[in-house]
Design an enzyme around this catalytic site. Structure first.
Site, PDB file in Angstrom:
ATOM      1  N   LYS A 111     -40.212-102.117 -36.439  1.00  0.00           N
ATOM      2  CA  LYS A 111     -39.565-102.356 -35.148  1.00  0.00           C
ATOM      3  C   LYS A 111     -39.903-103.739 -34.610  1.00  0.00           C
ATOM      4  O   LYS A 111     -39.062-104.402 -33.999  1.00  0.00           O
ATOM      5  CB  LYS A 111     -39.969-101.286 -34.121  1.00  0.00           C
ATOM      6  CG  LYS A 111     -39.314 -99.941 -34.368  1.00  0.00           C
ATOM      7  CD  LYS A 111     -39.402 -99.072 -33.128  1.00  0.00           C
ATOM      8  CE  LYS A 111     -38.895 -97.657 -33.414  1.00  0.00           C
ATOM      9  NZ  LYS A 111     -39.114 -96.752 -32.300  1.00  0.00           N
ATOM     10  N   LYS A 194     -32.891 -94.197 -43.339  1.00  0.00           N
ATOM     11  CA  LYS A 194     -33.007 -92.921 -42.633  1.00  0.00           C
ATOM     12  C   LYS A 194     -31.923 -92.793 -41.562  1.00  0.00           C
ATOM     13  O   LYS A 194     -31.603 -93.765 -40.897  1.00  0.00           O
ATOM     14  CB  LYS A 194     -34.397 -92.899 -41.966  1.00  0.00           C
ATOM     15  CG  LYS A 194     -34.838 -91.573 -41.410  1.00  0.00           C
ATOM     16  CD  LYS A 194     -36.147 -91.735 -40.633  1.00  0.00           C
ATOM     17  CE  LYS A 194     -35.936 -92.548 -39.353  1.00  0.00           C
ATOM     18  NZ  LYS A 194     -37.110 -92.636 -38.491  1.00  0.00           N
ATOM     19  N   LYS A 197     -31.061 -91.827 -34.592  1.00  0.00           N
ATOM     20  CA  LYS A 197     -30.288 -91.615 -33.371  1.00  0.00           C
ATOM     21  C   LYS A 197     -30.077 -92.907 -32.605  1.00  0.00           C
ATOM     22  O   LYS A 197     -29.215 -92.982 -31.736  1.00  0.00           O
ATOM     23  CB  LYS A 197     -30.958 -90.561 -32.482  1.00  0.00           C
ATOM     24  CG  LYS A 197     -32.379 -90.895 -32.017  1.00  0.00           C
ATOM     25  CD  LYS A 197     -32.850 -89.877 -30.983  1.00  0.00           C
ATOM     26  CE  LYS A 197     -34.182 -89.222 -31.305  1.00  0.00           C
ATOM     27  NZ  LYS A 197     -35.336 -90.124 -31.363  1.00  0.00           N
TER      28      LYS A 197
HETATM   29  P1  TYM Z   1     -38.151 -89.004 -33.078  1.00  0.00           P
HETATM   30  O1  TYM Z   1     -37.655 -88.874 -31.696  1.00  0.00           O
HETATM   31  O2  TYM Z   1     -37.813 -90.227 -33.851  1.00  0.00           O
HETATM   32  O3  TYM Z   1     -37.686 -87.782 -33.953  1.00  0.00           O
HETATM   33  C1  TYM Z   1     -37.926 -86.459 -33.522  1.00  0.00           C
HETATM   34  C2  TYM Z   1     -38.165 -85.548 -34.707  1.00  0.00           C
HETATM   35  O4  TYM Z   1     -37.055 -85.599 -35.599  1.00  0.00           O
HETATM   36  C3  TYM Z   1     -37.486 -85.971 -36.904  1.00  0.00           C
HETATM   37  N1  TYM Z   1     -36.476 -86.833 -37.507  1.00  0.00           N
HETATM   38  C4  TYM Z   1     -35.901 -86.605 -38.673  1.00  0.00           C
HETATM   39  N2  TYM Z   1     -36.039 -85.611 -39.566  1.00  0.00           N
HETATM   40  C5  TYM Z   1     -35.280 -85.665 -40.680  1.00  0.00           C
HETATM   41  N3  TYM Z   1     -34.402 -86.654 -40.939  1.00  0.00           N
HETATM   42  C6  TYM Z   1     -34.219 -87.674 -40.087  1.00  0.00           C
HETATM   43  N4  TYM Z   1     -33.346 -88.649 -40.346  1.00  0.00           N
HETATM   44  C7  TYM Z   1     -34.999 -87.674 -38.882  1.00  0.00           C
HETATM   45  N5  TYM Z   1     -35.075 -88.514 -37.814  1.00  0.00           N
HETATM   46  C8  TYM Z   1     -35.985 -87.987 -36.995  1.00  0.00           C
HETATM   47  C9  TYM Z   1     -38.785 -86.705 -36.695  1.00  0.00           C
HETATM   48  O5  TYM Z   1     -39.594 -86.680 -37.849  1.00  0.00           O
HETATM   49  C10 TYM Z   1     -39.394 -85.946 -35.540  1.00  0.00           C
HETATM   50  O6  TYM Z   1     -40.049 -84.783 -35.976  1.00  0.00           O
HETATM   51  N6  TYM Z   1     -42.932 -90.239 -32.527  1.00  0.00           N
HETATM   52  C11 TYM Z   1     -42.000 -89.138 -32.504  1.00  0.00           C
HETATM   53  C12 TYM Z   1     -42.018 -88.351 -31.201  1.00  0.00           C
HETATM   54  C13 TYM Z   1     -43.361 -87.837 -30.811  1.00  0.00           C
HETATM   55  C14 TYM Z   1     -44.090 -86.785 -31.425  1.00  0.00           C
HETATM   56  C15 TYM Z   1     -45.277 -86.651 -30.669  1.00  0.00           C
HETATM   57  C16 TYM Z   1     -43.839 -85.941 -32.506  1.00  0.00           C
HETATM   58  C17 TYM Z   1     -44.118 -88.276 -29.781  1.00  0.00           C
HETATM   59  N7  TYM Z   1     -45.260 -87.579 -29.693  1.00  0.00           N
HETATM   60  C18 TYM Z   1     -46.248 -85.713 -31.023  1.00  0.00           C
HETATM   61  C19 TYM Z   1     -44.814 -85.006 -32.849  1.00  0.00           C
HETATM   62  C20 TYM Z   1     -45.999 -84.895 -32.103  1.00  0.00           C
HETATM   63  C21 TYM Z   1     -40.610 -89.681 -32.723  1.00  0.00           C
HETATM   64  O7  TYM Z   1     -40.305 -90.831 -32.479  1.00  0.00           O
HETATM   65  O8  TYM Z   1     -39.722 -88.777 -33.105  1.00  0.00           O
END
Ligand code: TYM
Length: 327
Positions: A111, A194, A197
């Protein structure tokens, strides 16, 4: 009962990747744990956001959690910013995290590279520490996530162990749960990156709130590989990805799906996959849109979730204070 914690950033349009990699598995284990599902609205501030849009995205994320089957009777659903203990514990953990280990986080490097590392926010650098605080505050045993979260969550485990070594047993060291299929859904227009969103190309993802015709069209236009066989293999990254989505959405093994489409073409396969995805998402979309019609009710649900979350977060933070000599 053991606890589960997970969260999604309310940025952009939540995708089928978020559903298959995370939400679907949250719902699947919801009955077996005490669950904390967070809309991580502090994390989302690490890159610039429009306040008006963000307000809407927070509600959308919450509506999608509930519409996917997260039951407010069984799970605590809340906004990260409304439980100030998250930011407070993040500070304590900041003071034991090392600049070296934060610099090695690939998500930061990726990023930061985009806008130049010097102009990346301090929050972006610190992102994984806040993420560690999220989970450790609840002494969660399990964190169900997609594949891309592994590195941050390994750091979380390191920080938990380090704190325990320095100050005495304080935090549970959580386990990471990544599903067999759907853990890394790739972009429809580029199977080497990947699905995201926050992509600016709507054709690269299927949003959970896309209407059925849009879903069908996006899948029909998804990139495919050369050749015509529907098999998962390293030289067929696009078809492999579509097979994985099919498998994750239906719960069937890839081998069974390959067998079903033996002798058939990409067109037939994508048409059926479009229907599979519509069947998966349409009920969620409908329910989410209903919930979004009554923002007051959503806000109330989130507020009462925050109250319940604080009851667990407060004592954990106090305990960490005491351990560090801040009592
Ligand atoms: P985020 O918002 O990017 O994504 C949320 C969840 O969706 C999963 N994910 C995917 N799984 C499969 N294929 C994809 N293309 C894909 N894109 C996203 C992510 O692995 C995630 O489980 N840092 C985290 C948010 C967070 C978090 C936490 C998660 C903040 N604190 C504590 C777990 C525990 C994030 O940016 O997820």
């Amino acid at each position: 009962r053991q606890r589960v914690f997970s969260g999604i950033q309310p940025s952009g349009n939540l995708t089928i990747g978020n559903y298959l990699g995370a939400l679907k598995n949250w719902v699947a284990i919801q009955d077996d744990y005490e669950n904390y599902f967070c809309v991580v609205d502090l994390h989302v501030l690490t890159v610039p956001q429009d306040p008006k849009v963000l307000r809407q995205k927070i509600r959308e994320a919450a509506a999608i959690y509930f519409a996917s089957g997260i039951d407010p009777e069984k799970s605590v659903v809340f906004r990260q910013s409304r439980v100030s203990e998250h930011a407070e514990l993040a500070w304590l953990l900041n003071c034991i995290a090392k600049v070296g280990e934060l610099s090695r986080m690939t998500q930061f490097k990726d990023k930061a590279q985009k806008g130049g590392a010097d102009s990346a926010s301090g929050g972006l650098f610190d992102y994984p520490v806040l993420q560690a605080a999220d989970v450790l505050l609840y002494n969660a045993h399990l964190v169900p996530v997609g594949e891309d979260q592994r590195q941050h969550l390994e750091l979380m485990r390191t920080l938990a162990r380090r704190f325990n070594n320095l100050y005495g047993e304080t935090f549970v060291v959580p386990e990471i749960f990544v599903p067999k299929s759907g853990a890394r859904v790739m972009a429809l227009d580029d199977p080497t990156s990947k699905m995201s969103k926050s992509s600016s190309a709507p054709g690269s993802y299927v949003a959970i709130l896309d209407d059925p015709d849009t879903v069908r069209r996006k899948i029909r236009r998804a990139k495919t590989d050369s050749g015509s066989e529907i098999t998962a293999s390293p030289d067929k990254p696009a078809i492999t990805n579509l097979l994985d989505v099919y498998a994750a959405a239906t719960g069937r093994p890839v081998s069974e799906i390959e067998a079903r489409y033996e002798g058939k073409g990409y067109g037939d396969f994508k048409k059926d996959l479009g229907e599979v995805v519509v069947e998966t998402l349409a009920p969620i979309r409908e329910r989410a849109l209903e919930l979004l019609d009554d923002p007051k009710e959503l806000d109330d649900l989130l507020e009462s979730g925050a109250e319940r979350a604080r009851k667990v977060a407060r004592p954990t933070l106090r305990y960490a204070w005491t351990r560090m000599g801040l009592d």
